[in-house]
Design an enzyme around this catalytic site. Structure first.
Site, short mmCIF file in Angstrom:
data_model
loop_
_atom_site.label_atom_id
_atom_site.label_comp_id
_atom_site.label_asym_id
_atom_site.label_seq_id
_atom_site.Cartn_x
_atom_site.Cartn_y
_atom_site.Cartn_z
N ASP A 206 0.78 -1.20 -0.06
CA ASP A 206 0.01 -0.01 0.03
C ASP A 206 0.85 1.39 -0.01
O ASP A 206 2.03 1.33 0.24
CB ASP A 206 -0.78 0.26 1.24
CG ASP A 206 -2.01 -1.23 1.40
OD1 ASP A 206 -2.04 -1.48 0.21
OD2 ASP A 206 -2.83 -1.38 2.27
N ASP B 60 1.04 4.44 2.07
CA ASP B 60 0.77 4.69 3.33
C ASP B 60 0.93 6.16 3.60
O ASP B 60 2.22 6.71 3.47
CB ASP B 60 1.36 4.03 4.64
CG ASP B 60 0.86 2.67 4.38
OD1 ASP B 60 -0.38 2.26 4.49
OD2 ASP B 60 1.86 1.62 4.50
#
Length: 230
Positions: A145, A147
């Site tokens: 991901d 972040d």
């Protein structure tokens, strides 16, 4: 160091040479020692983690190191005296890590940067992309991901930032991260959007001393619930 500013989540900490020497003098296993020795040699930072109840009073700071793949992606945790910390800082800004992201996401990223600028908000990148930008090592894996950590000034500002983040759609890249409030509370932006949209009864805020569940907005500036696109 003789003075210490307030600590917060996702804050970076650089150790003194003597601080690193003390860390390396502890009984680590071979893999952990190899990772820590590399960090010490290249003067790489550690990250502030959740602080034990009496750590501050006792003059200690809890820090972490999420190791890259070459050291098994281990999460190393250690405590150091305040005097061992040479300086504090922040993760890289989103605009500075674009080259690490999948090229198909670059245009969408520029659109996100524009929306955040309109919100008067700046995003920093922690997690695997943030660490790879700092260390140059293999922290990112397939499916990692992106972040983000974004400082917000109360509920209305958080609403605007959450709307901006909710419009992000990029192939091969999922957007995750936290809204950072002035009192040190960090709330996952997706959870904030669910709560403020009336789709959750409470929201979880992470602070250095633990996790707190909030059912109203008194802690961050009360406003009426708003429907937020997510």
């Amino acid at each position: 160091m003789t003075a210490m500013v307030s600590l917060h989540r996702h804050q970076l900490a650089w150790l003194t040479r003597s601080g690193w020497a003390a860390v390396l003098g502890r009984p680590w296993d071979e893999q952990a020692r190899g990772c820590l020795a590399h960090w010490a040699l290249h003067r790489l930072p550690l990250v502030v983690t959740r602080q034990p109840a009496h750590a501050g009073a006792d003059g200690w700071i809890a820090l972490g190191l999420p190791a890259p793949a070459c050291w098994g992606r281990r999460r190393l945790v250690l405590q150091v005296p305040r005097a061992a910390v040479d300086g504090l800082g922040e993760f890289p800004r989103l605009a500075d890590v674009q080259d690490l992201l999948p090229p198909p996401a670059w245009d969408v990223l520029r659109e996100l940067l524009g929306r955040l600028s309109q919100c008067h908000a700046a995003a920093r990148v922690f997690g695997s992309y943030g660490w790879q930008a700092i260390s140059g090592l293999d922290h990112v894996r397939a499916g990692s991901d992106l972040d983000l950590s974004i400082a917000v000034e109360g509920a209305i500002h958080a609403d605007a930032v959450a709307r901006a983040l909710g419009l992000f759609e990029a192939p091969q890249l999922r957007l995750d991260g936290e809204l950072m409030f002035g009192d040190g509370a960090a709330v996952a932006w997706r959870e904030w959007a669910e709560w403020r949209g009336g789709r959750a009864r409470a929201v979880m805020a992470k602070r250095l001393d633990g996790v707190h569940l909030h059912r109203d907005a008194a802690w961050c500036g009360h406003t009426e619930p708003m429907e937020i696109a997510a």
